[in-house]
Design a protein around this motif. Structure first.
Motif, PDB file in Angstrom:
ATOM      1  N   VAL A   1      26.006  79.412 -93.412  1.00 43.05           N
ATOM      2  CA  VAL A   1      27.433  79.474 -93.768  1.00 43.05           C
ATOM      3  C   VAL A   1      27.613  79.626 -95.273  1.00 43.05           C
ATOM      4  CG1 VAL A   1      29.566  78.135 -93.798  1.00 43.05           C
ATOM      5  CG2 VAL A   1      28.156  78.193 -91.739  1.00 43.05           C
ATOM      6  N   TYR A   2      26.788  78.907 -96.028  1.00 49.11           N
ATOM      7  CA  TYR A   2      26.890  79.005 -97.485  1.00 49.11           C
ATOM      8  C   TYR A   2      26.529  80.412 -97.958  1.00 49.11           C
ATOM      9  CZ  TYR A   2      26.262  77.890-102.379  1.00 49.11           C
ATOM     10  OH  TYR A   2      26.353  77.872-103.740  1.00 49.11           O
ATOM     11  N   ALA A   3      25.493  81.001 -97.339  1.00 44.72           N
ATOM     12  CA  ALA A   3      25.095  82.354 -97.719  1.00 44.72           C
ATOM     13  C   ALA A   3      26.191  83.353 -97.385  1.00 44.72           C
ATOM     14  CB  ALA A   3      23.788  82.725 -97.008  1.00 44.72           C
ATOM     15  N   LEU A   4      26.796  83.177 -96.207  1.00 42.85           N
ATOM     16  CA  LEU A   4      27.898  84.078 -95.848  1.00 42.85           C
ATOM     17  C   LEU A   4      29.069  83.918 -96.809  1.00 42.85           C
ATOM     18  CD1 LEU A   4      27.872  83.720 -91.937  1.00 42.85           C
ATOM     19  CD2 LEU A   4      27.128  85.689 -93.307  1.00 42.85           C
ATOM     20  N   LYS A   5      29.300  82.696 -97.191  1.00 43.99           N
ATOM     21  CA  LYS A   5      30.388  82.459 -98.129  1.00 43.99           C
ATOM     22  C   LYS A   5      30.114  83.115 -99.478  1.00 43.99           C
ATOM     23  CE  LYS A   5      30.761  78.485-100.017  1.00 43.99           C
ATOM     24  NZ  LYS A   5      30.961  77.042-100.221  1.00 43.99           N
ATOM     25  N   MET A   6      28.883  82.997 -99.948  1.00 45.79           N
ATOM     26  CA  MET A   6      28.532  83.630-101.208  1.00 45.79           C
ATOM     27  C   MET A   6      28.603  85.149-101.101  1.00 45.79           C
ATOM     28  SD  MET A   6      28.073  81.369-103.484  1.00 45.79           S
ATOM     29  CE  MET A   6      27.292  82.377-104.713  1.00 45.79           C
ATOM     30  N   ALA A   7      28.156  85.676 -99.975  1.00 54.51           N
ATOM     31  CA  ALA A   7      28.214  87.119 -99.776  1.00 54.51           C
ATOM     32  C   ALA A   7      29.660  87.592 -99.763  1.00 54.51           C
ATOM     33  CB  ALA A   7      27.505  87.511 -98.481  1.00 54.51           C
ATOM     34  N   LEU A   8      30.481  86.835 -99.103  1.00 53.65           N
ATOM     35  CA  LEU A   8      31.886  87.189 -99.076  1.00 53.65           C
ATOM     36  C   LEU A   8      32.498  87.129-100.471  1.00 53.65           C
ATOM     37  CD1 LEU A   8      34.432  87.886 -97.452  1.00 53.65           C
ATOM     38  CD2 LEU A   8      34.808  85.429 -97.156  1.00 53.65           C
ATOM     39  N   ALA A   9      32.122  86.115-101.240  1.00 53.54           N
ATOM     40  CA  ALA A   9      32.640  86.010-102.612  1.00 53.54           C
ATOM     41  C   ALA A   9      32.175  87.193-103.446  1.00 53.54           C
ATOM     42  CB  ALA A   9      32.170  84.689-103.228  1.00 53.54           C
ATOM     43  N   VAL A  10      30.924  87.586-103.294  1.00 49.80           N
ATOM     44  CA  VAL A  10      30.392  88.718-104.057  1.00 49.80           C
ATOM     45  C   VAL A  10      31.119  89.995-103.686  1.00 49.80           C
ATOM     46  CG1 VAL A  10      28.364  90.163-104.394  1.00 49.80           C
ATOM     47  CG2 VAL A  10      28.140  87.685-104.476  1.00 49.80           C
ATOM     48  N   VAL A  11      31.353  90.190-102.398  1.00 50.77           N
ATOM     49  CA  VAL A  11      32.039  91.420-101.970  1.00 50.77           C
ATOM     50  C   VAL A  11      33.458  91.465-102.507  1.00 50.77           C
ATOM     51  CG1 VAL A  11      32.952  92.620 -99.956  1.00 50.77           C
ATOM     52  CG2 VAL A  11      30.622  91.735 -99.911  1.00 50.77           C
ATOM     53  N   VAL A  12      34.153  90.348-102.365  1.00 52.13           N
ATOM     54  CA  VAL A  12      35.526  90.318-102.866  1.00 52.13           C
ATOM     55  C   VAL A  12      35.558  90.502-104.380  1.00 52.13           C
ATOM     56  CG1 VAL A  12      37.573  88.882-103.117  1.00 52.13           C
ATOM     57  CG2 VAL A  12      36.334  88.924-100.951  1.00 52.13           C
ATOM     58  N   PHE A  13      34.624  89.860-105.067  1.00 50.58           N
ATOM     59  CA  PHE A  13      34.551  89.997-106.521  1.00 50.58           C
ATOM     60  C   PHE A  13      34.292  91.446-106.912  1.00 50.58           C
ATOM     61  CE2 PHE A  13      31.699  90.309-110.186  1.00 50.58           C
ATOM     62  CZ  PHE A  13      32.518  89.805-111.174  1.00 50.58           C
ATOM     63  N   THR A  14      33.353  92.079-106.203  1.00 54.57           N
ATOM     64  CA  THR A  14      33.041  93.474-106.514  1.00 54.57           C
ATOM     65  C   THR A  14      34.258  94.375-106.316  1.00 54.57           C
ATOM     66  OG1 THR A  14      30.762  93.097-105.803  1.00 54.57           O
ATOM     67  CG2 THR A  14      31.505  95.376-105.977  1.00 54.57           C
ATOM     68  N   ALA A  15      34.923  94.176-105.212  1.00 52.38           N
ATOM     69  CA  ALA A  15      36.107  95.005-104.943  1.00 52.38           C
ATOM     70  C   ALA A  15      37.205  94.749-105.977  1.00 52.38           C
ATOM     71  CB  ALA A  15      36.630  94.707-103.539  1.00 52.38           C
TER      72      ALA A  15
ATOM     73  N   GLY B   1      22.232  75.656 -90.428  1.00 52.42           N
ATOM     74  CA  GLY B   1      23.560  76.238 -90.223  1.00 52.42           C
ATOM     75  C   GLY B   1      24.400  76.222 -91.468  1.00 52.42           C
ATOM     76  N   GLU B   2      24.301  75.133 -92.219  1.00 48.34           N
ATOM     77  CA  GLU B   2      25.068  75.059 -93.459  1.00 48.34           C
ATOM     78  C   GLU B   2      24.602  76.093 -94.464  1.00 48.34           C
ATOM     79  OE1 GLU B   2      24.804  71.129 -94.907  1.00 48.34           O
ATOM     80  OE2 GLU B   2      26.145  70.269 -93.370  1.00 48.34           O
ATOM     81  N   SER B   3      23.286  76.343 -94.476  1.00 49.63           N
ATOM     82  CA  SER B   3      22.753  77.352 -95.393  1.00 49.63           C
ATOM     83  C   SER B   3      23.270  78.733 -95.030  1.00 49.63           C
ATOM     84  CB  SER B   3      21.217  77.336 -95.365  1.00 49.63           C
ATOM     85  OG  SER B   3      20.740  76.084 -95.775  1.00 49.63           O
TER      86      SER B   3
END
Lengths: 384, 90
Positions: free
Chosen positions: B6-20, B2-4
Protein backbone atom coordinates in the motif's frame (compact mmCIF):
# COMPACT_ATOMS: atom_id res chain seq x y z
CA UNK A 1 3.29 32.61 4.22
CA UNK A 2 3.76 34.37 7.46
CA UNK A 3 4.26 38.02 8.07
CA UNK A 4 8.00 37.61 8.50
CA UNK A 5 8.48 35.89 5.17
CA UNK A 6 6.24 38.35 3.41
CA UNK A 7 8.15 41.20 4.96
CA UNK A 8 11.45 39.61 4.03
CA UNK A 9 10.43 39.05 0.43
CA UNK A 10 8.98 42.54 0.18
CA UNK A 11 12.15 44.09 1.47
CA UNK A 12 14.18 41.96 -0.90
CA UNK A 13 12.04 43.00 -3.83
CA UNK A 14 12.24 46.67 -2.90
CA UNK A 15 15.97 46.37 -2.41
CA UNK A 16 16.37 44.74 -5.81
CA UNK A 17 14.35 47.45 -7.51
CA UNK A 18 16.34 50.13 -5.70
CA UNK A 19 19.57 48.42 -6.76
CA UNK A 20 18.49 48.41 -10.36
CA UNK A 21 17.40 52.03 -10.24
CA UNK A 22 20.59 53.17 -8.58
CA UNK A 23 22.98 51.33 -10.83
CA UNK A 24 21.04 51.50 -14.02
CA UNK A 25 22.23 54.30 -16.27
CA UNK A 26 18.92 54.67 -18.08
CA UNK A 27 18.48 58.17 -16.74
CA UNK A 28 21.71 59.18 -18.37
CA UNK A 29 20.04 58.93 -21.73
CA UNK A 30 18.51 62.31 -21.08
CA UNK A 31 21.90 63.93 -21.09
CA UNK A 32 23.03 65.65 -24.19
CA UNK A 33 26.10 67.47 -25.25
CA UNK A 34 26.24 70.71 -27.12
CA UNK A 35 29.52 71.35 -28.73
CA UNK A 36 30.70 74.15 -30.87
CA UNK A 37 29.88 72.43 -34.10
CA UNK A 38 26.41 71.19 -33.38
CA UNK A 39 24.50 74.09 -31.98
CA UNK A 40 23.48 77.48 -33.11
CA UNK A 41 25.14 77.32 -36.44
CA UNK A 42 23.77 80.18 -38.42
CA UNK A 43 24.83 80.96 -41.91
CA UNK A 44 24.15 84.49 -42.85
CA UNK A 45 23.23 84.46 -46.42
CA UNK A 46 22.75 86.41 -49.57
CA UNK A 47 25.53 88.58 -48.42
CA UNK A 48 27.04 91.23 -50.47
CA UNK A 49 28.91 94.27 -49.56
CA UNK A 50 28.54 97.66 -50.91
CA UNK A 51 29.63 100.85 -49.40
CA UNK A 52 27.36 103.53 -48.17
CA UNK A 53 29.88 106.12 -49.07
CA UNK A 54 32.07 106.47 -52.04
CA UNK A 55 35.43 104.97 -51.45
CA UNK A 56 37.06 105.31 -54.80
CA UNK A 57 40.65 104.84 -53.91
CA UNK A 58 41.02 105.11 -50.21
CA UNK A 59 39.33 104.31 -46.99
CA UNK A 60 38.99 106.79 -44.23
CA UNK A 61 39.53 104.69 -41.19
CA UNK A 62 38.60 107.54 -38.92
CA UNK A 63 35.18 108.02 -40.33
CA UNK A 64 32.23 107.73 -38.07
CA UNK A 65 30.56 104.70 -39.57
CA UNK A 66 30.22 102.95 -36.26
CA UNK A 67 28.33 105.72 -34.59
CA UNK A 68 25.08 103.99 -33.85
CA UNK A 69 23.61 107.13 -32.33
CA UNK A 70 23.84 108.91 -35.63
CA UNK A 71 22.79 105.81 -37.48
CA UNK A 72 25.90 105.80 -39.55
CA UNK A 73 26.79 102.24 -39.88
CA UNK A 74 26.49 99.46 -42.30
CA UNK A 75 23.46 97.65 -41.20
CA UNK A 76 22.22 94.13 -41.73
CA UNK A 77 18.83 92.87 -40.82
CA UNK A 78 17.92 89.31 -41.57
CA UNK A 79 19.88 88.43 -44.60
CA UNK A 80 23.18 90.10 -44.53
CA UNK A 81 23.00 93.15 -46.65
CA UNK A 82 24.70 96.46 -46.77
CA UNK A 83 22.80 99.17 -48.45
CA UNK A 84 24.61 101.00 -51.06
CA UNK A 85 24.37 104.21 -52.92
CA UNK A 86 27.29 103.56 -55.13
CA UNK A 87 29.66 100.96 -56.32
CA UNK A 88 33.31 100.71 -55.76
CA UNK A 89 36.02 98.16 -55.80
CA UNK A 90 37.90 99.54 -52.86
CA UNK A 91 36.73 99.38 -49.35
CA UNK A 92 37.51 98.02 -45.97
CA UNK A 93 35.59 96.77 -43.06
CA UNK A 94 36.09 95.92 -39.47
CA UNK A 95 34.40 96.02 -36.15
CA UNK A 96 31.36 93.81 -36.07
CA UNK A 97 28.49 94.77 -33.84
CA UNK A 98 25.58 92.60 -32.94
CA UNK A 99 22.50 94.13 -31.51
CA UNK A 100 18.92 93.13 -30.92
CA UNK A 101 17.69 96.53 -31.89
CA UNK A 102 18.70 98.85 -29.13
CA UNK A 103 21.65 101.14 -29.09
CA UNK A 104 22.52 100.26 -25.53
CA UNK A 105 25.64 98.24 -25.29
CA UNK A 106 26.77 95.45 -23.13
CA UNK A 107 30.33 94.32 -22.79
CA UNK A 108 31.16 92.07 -25.63
CA UNK A 109 34.06 93.20 -27.66
CA UNK A 110 35.67 91.51 -30.55
CA UNK A 111 38.71 92.01 -32.61
CA UNK A 112 38.81 91.25 -36.28
CA UNK A 113 41.28 92.04 -38.98
CA UNK A 114 40.67 94.91 -41.31
CA UNK A 115 41.37 94.44 -44.95
CA UNK A 116 41.79 97.16 -47.40
CA UNK A 117 40.77 95.97 -50.81
CA UNK A 118 42.38 97.63 -53.73
CA UNK A 119 41.62 95.84 -56.92
CA UNK A 120 43.18 92.43 -56.65
CA UNK A 121 45.19 93.34 -53.61
CA UNK A 122 44.05 92.84 -50.07
CA UNK A 123 46.06 94.66 -47.51
CA UNK A 124 45.69 93.77 -43.91
CA UNK A 125 45.54 97.00 -42.05
CA UNK A 126 45.66 95.38 -38.68
CA UNK A 127 43.03 94.59 -36.16
CA UNK A 128 40.03 96.60 -35.21
CA UNK A 129 38.08 96.04 -32.08
CA UNK A 130 34.34 96.28 -32.30
CA UNK A 131 31.60 95.67 -29.90
CA UNK A 132 28.36 93.83 -29.81
CA UNK A 133 25.28 95.08 -28.11
CA UNK A 134 22.96 92.54 -26.60
CA UNK A 135 20.23 94.34 -24.70
CA UNK A 136 17.49 92.16 -23.30
CA UNK A 137 19.54 89.12 -24.08
CA UNK A 138 21.42 86.66 -22.03
CA UNK A 139 24.56 87.76 -23.64
CA UNK A 140 27.68 85.86 -24.22
CA UNK A 141 30.82 86.96 -25.83
CA UNK A 142 32.73 86.39 -28.93
CA UNK A 143 35.93 84.82 -27.94
CA UNK A 144 37.37 84.05 -31.31
CA UNK A 145 37.01 85.75 -34.59
CA UNK A 146 38.77 84.44 -37.61
CA UNK A 147 38.80 85.76 -41.08
CA UNK A 148 40.19 84.46 -44.27
CA UNK A 149 40.88 86.23 -47.50
CA UNK A 150 40.61 84.39 -50.78
CA UNK A 151 41.41 85.93 -54.08
CA UNK A 152 38.90 84.75 -56.64
CA UNK A 153 40.10 86.61 -59.67
CA UNK A 154 41.61 89.87 -60.62
CA UNK A 155 38.71 91.94 -59.50
CA UNK A 156 37.05 89.83 -56.87
CA UNK A 157 37.97 88.46 -53.56
CA UNK A 158 36.16 86.61 -50.90
CA UNK A 159 36.41 87.21 -47.21
CA UNK A 160 35.11 84.62 -44.83
CA UNK A 161 34.59 85.79 -41.29
CA UNK A 162 33.97 83.19 -38.65
CA UNK A 163 32.57 84.11 -35.31
CA UNK A 164 32.78 81.77 -32.36
CA UNK A 165 30.31 82.78 -29.73
CA UNK A 166 28.45 81.37 -26.79
CA UNK A 167 25.05 82.88 -27.25
CA UNK A 168 22.21 82.38 -29.65
CA UNK A 169 21.86 85.04 -32.21
CA UNK A 170 18.16 85.81 -32.30
CA UNK A 171 16.14 86.52 -35.37
CA UNK A 172 16.19 90.01 -36.75
CA UNK A 173 19.51 90.69 -35.19
CA UNK A 174 21.22 93.74 -36.50
CA UNK A 175 24.73 93.27 -37.60
CA UNK A 176 26.82 96.31 -38.09
CA UNK A 177 29.94 96.20 -40.10
CA UNK A 178 31.84 99.30 -39.36
CA UNK A 179 34.56 100.85 -41.33
CA UNK A 180 36.44 102.13 -38.38
CA UNK A 181 37.35 101.10 -34.90
CA UNK A 182 35.75 103.88 -33.01
CA UNK A 183 34.30 101.65 -30.35
CA UNK A 184 37.43 99.65 -30.16
CA UNK A 185 38.89 102.41 -28.12
CA UNK A 186 36.54 101.55 -25.33
CA UNK A 187 37.07 97.89 -25.89
CA UNK A 188 40.69 98.10 -24.96
CA UNK A 189 39.62 98.91 -21.42
CA UNK A 190 37.31 95.96 -21.18
CA UNK A 191 38.88 92.56 -20.81
CA UNK A 192 35.71 90.51 -20.83
CA UNK A 193 35.68 89.58 -24.44
CA UNK A 194 39.23 88.40 -24.35
CA UNK A 195 38.56 86.21 -21.35
CA UNK A 196 35.49 84.49 -22.71
CA UNK A 197 36.26 80.87 -23.29
CA UNK A 198 32.98 79.14 -24.04
CA UNK A 199 32.15 78.13 -27.52
CA UNK A 200 28.55 77.43 -28.28
CA UNK A 201 28.27 78.38 -31.87
CA UNK A 202 30.00 79.22 -35.07
CA UNK A 203 28.72 81.81 -37.47
CA UNK A 204 30.26 82.35 -40.78
CA UNK A 205 29.50 84.84 -43.42
CA UNK A 206 31.22 85.50 -46.61
CA UNK A 207 31.46 88.46 -48.83
CA UNK A 208 32.82 88.97 -52.24
CA UNK A 209 34.31 92.27 -52.91
CA UNK A 210 34.82 93.54 -56.34
CA UNK A 211 32.66 94.68 -59.18
CA UNK A 212 29.36 93.68 -57.82
CA UNK A 213 29.98 89.98 -57.56
CA UNK A 214 27.78 88.68 -54.82
CA UNK A 215 28.56 85.74 -52.70
CA UNK A 216 25.50 84.03 -51.36
CA UNK A 217 25.36 81.45 -48.65
CA UNK A 218 22.48 79.81 -46.91
CA UNK A 219 20.57 81.80 -44.37
CA UNK A 220 18.50 81.05 -41.34
CA UNK A 221 17.25 84.57 -40.93
CA UNK A 222 14.23 86.22 -42.35
CA UNK A 223 14.54 88.13 -45.56
CA UNK A 224 14.48 91.85 -45.54
CA UNK A 225 15.47 92.90 -48.99
CA UNK A 226 15.92 96.42 -50.07
CA UNK A 227 14.73 96.63 -53.65
CA UNK A 228 16.65 99.80 -54.31
CA UNK A 229 19.91 98.30 -53.30
CA UNK A 230 19.26 95.22 -55.37
CA UNK A 231 18.32 97.29 -58.38
CA UNK A 232 21.43 99.35 -57.99
CA UNK A 233 23.45 96.23 -57.97
CA UNK A 234 21.67 94.89 -61.01
CA UNK A 235 22.29 98.14 -62.84
CA UNK A 236 25.87 97.93 -61.85
CA UNK A 237 26.12 94.42 -63.20
CA UNK A 238 24.40 95.24 -66.45
CA UNK A 239 26.38 98.34 -67.06
CA UNK A 240 29.71 96.69 -66.64
CA UNK A 241 30.81 93.98 -69.02
CA UNK A 242 33.83 93.39 -66.91
CA UNK A 243 31.58 92.45 -64.10
CA UNK A 244 30.01 89.72 -66.19
CA UNK A 245 33.38 88.55 -67.37
CA UNK A 246 34.69 88.46 -63.89
CA UNK A 247 31.62 86.56 -62.85
CA UNK A 248 32.25 84.00 -65.59
CA UNK A 249 35.88 83.84 -64.60
CA UNK A 250 34.84 83.36 -61.06
CA UNK A 251 32.61 80.49 -62.03
CA UNK A 252 35.38 79.01 -64.12
CA UNK A 253 37.83 79.25 -61.30
CA UNK A 254 35.36 77.49 -59.10
CA UNK A 255 34.83 74.62 -61.54
CA UNK A 256 37.51 72.56 -59.88
CA UNK A 257 35.84 73.10 -56.55
CA UNK A 258 32.53 72.10 -58.09
CA UNK A 259 34.06 68.89 -59.44
CA UNK A 260 35.51 68.17 -56.08
CA UNK A 261 32.13 68.80 -54.51
CA UNK A 262 30.50 66.44 -57.02
CA UNK A 263 33.08 63.78 -56.27
CA UNK A 264 32.52 64.25 -52.59
CA UNK A 265 28.79 63.99 -53.15
CA UNK A 266 29.23 60.78 -55.11
CA UNK A 267 31.45 59.36 -52.43
CA UNK A 268 28.93 60.40 -49.81
CA UNK A 269 26.18 58.71 -51.80
CA UNK A 270 28.22 55.54 -52.11
CA UNK A 271 28.91 55.59 -48.40
CA UNK A 272 25.24 56.14 -47.68
CA UNK A 273 24.30 53.23 -49.93
CA UNK A 274 26.89 51.06 -48.26
CA UNK A 275 25.55 52.04 -44.86
CA UNK A 276 22.01 51.30 -46.01
CA UNK A 277 23.09 47.90 -47.31
CA UNK A 278 24.88 47.19 -44.06
CA UNK A 279 21.83 48.18 -42.05
CA UNK A 280 19.64 46.03 -44.29
CA UNK A 281 21.98 43.08 -43.84
CA UNK A 282 22.04 43.64 -40.09
CA UNK A 283 18.27 43.80 -39.94
CA UNK A 284 18.06 40.68 -42.06
CA UNK A 285 20.46 38.89 -39.75
CA UNK A 286 18.49 40.12 -36.78
CA UNK A 287 15.26 38.81 -38.26
CA UNK A 288 16.87 35.46 -38.99
CA UNK A 289 18.23 35.32 -35.48
CA UNK A 290 14.80 36.11 -34.13
CA UNK A 291 13.31 33.35 -36.23
CA UNK A 292 15.92 30.90 -35.01
CA UNK A 293 15.32 31.98 -31.46
CA UNK A 294 11.58 31.61 -31.86
CA UNK A 295 12.07 28.16 -33.39
CA UNK A 296 14.34 27.15 -30.57
CA UNK A 297 11.83 28.46 -28.09
CA UNK A 298 9.07 26.51 -29.76
CA UNK A 299 11.20 23.39 -29.78
CA UNK A 300 12.02 23.79 -26.14
CA UNK A 301 8.36 24.31 -25.39
CA UNK A 302 7.44 21.12 -27.21
CA UNK A 303 9.90 19.03 -25.29
CA UNK A 304 9.36 20.71 -21.94
CA UNK A 305 5.84 19.39 -21.85
CA UNK A 306 7.18 15.89 -21.44
CA UNK A 307 10.05 16.55 -19.13
CA UNK A 308 10.51 17.58 -15.55
CA UNK A 309 13.07 20.30 -16.04
CA UNK A 310 13.15 23.62 -14.40
CA UNK A 311 9.71 25.11 -14.95
CA UNK A 312 11.09 28.63 -14.61
CA UNK A 313 13.96 28.16 -17.03
CA UNK A 314 11.95 29.43 -19.96
CA UNK A 315 10.74 32.41 -17.99
CA UNK A 316 14.14 33.41 -16.67
CA UNK A 317 15.62 32.53 -20.03
CA UNK A 318 14.11 35.74 -21.34
CA UNK A 319 16.91 37.55 -19.56
CA UNK A 320 19.62 37.52 -22.14
CA UNK A 321 23.28 37.20 -21.40
CA UNK A 322 24.21 39.21 -24.47
CA UNK A 323 25.68 42.65 -24.27
CA UNK A 324 23.24 44.04 -26.82
CA UNK A 325 19.56 43.55 -27.44
CA UNK A 326 17.24 44.52 -30.26
CA UNK A 327 14.20 46.59 -29.35
CA UNK A 328 12.42 47.30 -32.65
CA UNK A 329 8.97 47.61 -31.09
CA UNK A 330 10.02 49.90 -28.28
CA UNK A 331 12.06 51.98 -30.69
CA UNK A 332 9.05 52.42 -32.93
CA UNK A 333 6.92 53.37 -29.97
CA UNK A 334 9.26 56.09 -28.82
CA UNK A 335 10.08 57.12 -32.40
CA UNK A 336 13.72 56.35 -32.01
CA UNK A 337 16.10 55.18 -34.67
CA UNK A 338 18.13 53.21 -32.18
CA UNK A 339 16.76 49.70 -32.49
CA UNK A 340 19.69 48.12 -30.78
CA UNK A 341 20.72 48.88 -27.23
CA UNK A 342 23.99 47.75 -25.75
CA UNK A 343 24.97 47.56 -22.14
CA UNK A 344 26.83 50.54 -20.73
CA UNK A 345 28.69 48.29 -18.33
CA UNK A 346 32.07 46.99 -19.23
CA UNK A 347 32.65 43.27 -19.44
CA UNK A 348 34.94 43.48 -16.42
CA UNK A 349 32.22 44.94 -14.24
CA UNK A 350 29.65 42.39 -15.31
CA UNK A 351 32.00 39.44 -15.08
CA UNK A 352 33.07 40.44 -11.57
CA UNK A 353 29.64 41.30 -10.24
CA UNK A 354 27.91 38.26 -11.69
CA UNK A 355 29.43 35.60 -9.39
CA UNK A 356 29.21 37.89 -6.38
CA UNK A 357 25.54 38.62 -6.84
CA UNK A 358 24.85 35.01 -7.76
CA UNK A 359 26.43 33.73 -4.59
CA UNK A 360 24.69 36.33 -2.46
CA UNK A 361 21.33 35.61 -4.04
CA UNK A 362 21.66 31.86 -3.67
CA UNK A 363 22.91 32.17 -0.10
CA UNK A 364 20.00 34.38 0.85
CA UNK A 365 17.57 32.08 -0.89
CA UNK A 366 18.86 28.87 0.64
CA UNK A 367 19.23 30.58 3.97
CA UNK A 368 15.57 31.38 3.86
CA UNK A 369 14.80 27.85 2.77
CA UNK A 370 16.84 26.27 5.56
CA UNK A 371 15.35 28.66 8.07
CA UNK A 372 11.98 27.59 6.85
CA UNK A 373 12.71 23.87 6.93
CA UNK A 374 14.15 24.03 10.42
CA UNK A 375 10.83 25.27 11.70
CA UNK A 376 12.42 27.82 14.00
CA UNK A 377 9.88 30.37 13.02
CA UNK A 378 6.22 30.41 12.46
CA UNK A 379 6.78 29.46 8.86
CA UNK A 380 7.98 25.97 9.58
CA UNK A 381 6.84 22.90 7.79
CA UNK A 382 4.39 22.19 10.50
CA UNK A 383 2.44 25.23 9.49
CA UNK A 384 2.33 24.57 5.79
CA UNK B 1 3.77 -6.93 3.56
CA UNK B 2 0.41 -5.48 2.80
CA UNK B 3 1.35 -2.17 4.32
CA UNK B 4 4.48 -2.06 2.18
CA UNK B 5 2.46 -2.66 -0.95
CA UNK B 6 0.00 0.00 0.00
CA UNK B 7 2.83 2.38 0.82
CA UNK B 8 4.50 1.65 -2.52
CA UNK B 9 1.25 2.26 -4.37
CA UNK B 10 0.80 5.46 -2.49
CA UNK B 11 4.28 6.64 -3.38
CA UNK B 12 3.76 5.66 -7.00
CA UNK B 13 0.54 7.56 -7.07
CA UNK B 14 2.25 10.60 -5.54
CA UNK B 15 5.02 10.43 -8.13
CA UNK B 16 2.55 10.19 -10.99
CA UNK B 17 0.46 13.06 -9.75
CA UNK B 18 3.59 15.12 -9.08
CA UNK B 19 4.89 14.42 -12.57
CA UNK B 20 1.64 15.40 -14.19
CA UNK B 21 1.37 18.54 -12.08
CA UNK B 22 4.90 19.68 -12.82
CA UNK B 23 4.51 18.95 -16.52
CA UNK B 24 1.37 21.07 -16.54
CA UNK B 25 3.13 23.92 -14.78
CA UNK B 26 6.10 23.73 -17.14
CA UNK B 27 3.80 23.73 -20.15
CA UNK B 28 1.81 26.70 -18.96
CA UNK B 29 4.90 28.75 -18.12
CA UNK B 30 6.53 27.83 -21.43
CA UNK B 31 3.39 28.88 -23.29
CA UNK B 32 3.28 32.23 -21.53
CA UNK B 33 6.97 32.78 -22.11
CA UNK B 34 6.87 31.88 -25.80
CA UNK B 35 3.89 34.15 -26.30
CA UNK B 36 5.53 37.10 -24.58
CA UNK B 37 9.11 36.67 -25.76
CA UNK B 38 8.47 38.18 -29.18
CA UNK B 39 6.44 41.08 -27.84
CA UNK B 40 7.38 44.39 -26.34
CA UNK B 41 7.39 42.73 -22.93
CA UNK B 42 10.24 40.53 -24.09
CA UNK B 43 12.06 43.62 -25.31
CA UNK B 44 11.58 45.24 -21.93
CA UNK B 45 13.03 42.16 -20.27
CA UNK B 46 15.94 42.27 -22.70
CA UNK B 47 16.41 45.97 -22.03
CA UNK B 48 16.53 45.29 -18.31
CA UNK B 49 19.03 42.54 -18.98
CA UNK B 50 21.53 44.74 -20.76
CA UNK B 51 21.27 47.54 -18.22
CA UNK B 52 21.88 45.31 -15.23
CA UNK B 53 25.49 45.41 -14.04
CA UNK B 54 25.66 41.60 -13.96
CA UNK B 55 24.77 38.73 -16.19
CA UNK B 56 21.10 38.18 -15.44
CA UNK B 57 20.98 34.81 -17.17
CA UNK B 58 23.44 33.41 -14.64
CA UNK B 59 22.02 35.10 -11.54
CA UNK B 60 18.40 34.51 -12.35
CA UNK B 61 19.21 31.01 -13.55
CA UNK B 62 20.53 30.17 -10.11
CA UNK B 63 17.50 31.71 -8.50
CA UNK B 64 15.17 29.85 -10.82
CA UNK B 65 16.85 26.58 -9.93
CA UNK B 66 16.37 27.31 -6.27
CA UNK B 67 12.77 28.31 -6.74
CA UNK B 68 12.13 25.25 -8.88
CA UNK B 69 13.55 23.00 -6.18
CA UNK B 70 11.42 24.67 -3.57
CA UNK B 71 8.33 24.37 -5.74
CA UNK B 72 9.02 20.70 -6.40
CA UNK B 73 9.43 20.05 -2.71
CA UNK B 74 6.23 21.82 -1.80
CA UNK B 75 4.23 20.12 -4.53
CA UNK B 76 5.58 16.70 -3.68
CA UNK B 77 4.89 17.22 0.01
CA UNK B 78 1.38 18.42 -0.67
CA UNK B 79 0.58 15.54 -2.99
CA UNK B 80 1.99 13.06 -0.56
CA UNK B 81 -0.14 14.50 2.18
CA UNK B 82 -3.23 14.40 0.03
CA UNK B 83 -2.72 10.84 -1.10
CA UNK B 84 -1.96 9.73 2.44
CA UNK B 85 -5.08 11.34 3.80
CA UNK B 86 -7.14 9.89 0.97
CA UNK B 87 -5.88 6.40 1.65
CA UNK B 88 -6.54 6.66 5.34
CA UNK B 89 -10.01 8.02 4.89
CA UNK B 90 -11.18 5.25 2.64
Amino acid sequence: MSTKVSRFLTLGFVFSIALVLVFSPITRAAEFIIDGNSAFVIMFGDAYFCTDVSLPNSVNMNSNKCDSQNNKYWRHTGNMRIESNGSTTNWAFGGIVLSSGSSSLSPGYITIPIYFINGSQALNLGNATGFMATPNQSAGYFHTVDSKYEQLNENSARIIVTLYHDWTIPANTLIYLCSNSQNGTNATNNPYALNAVWSRGVDRFGVIVGNGIHYGVSSSSSSDFDDTAILNQLYSLNSSASSINSAISSLGSNSADMLDAINDLQQTTLDANQDANDRYQDEKDTINDSKDEAQNSADSMDTSGFSLGNPFSSWFGMFTNNNCVDIPKLASWIHSNETRVCTPWSSDVRSNLTPIISVIAVMVGFGLLVHWLKGDSDVGLENT
Amino acid sequence: MGESIVYALKMALAVVVFTAFMAAIITVIALITSASSSTAFGEVIGLISVYLPFNPAVVFGALSTMIAGLLAFLVAKKIYTLTNNTYQST
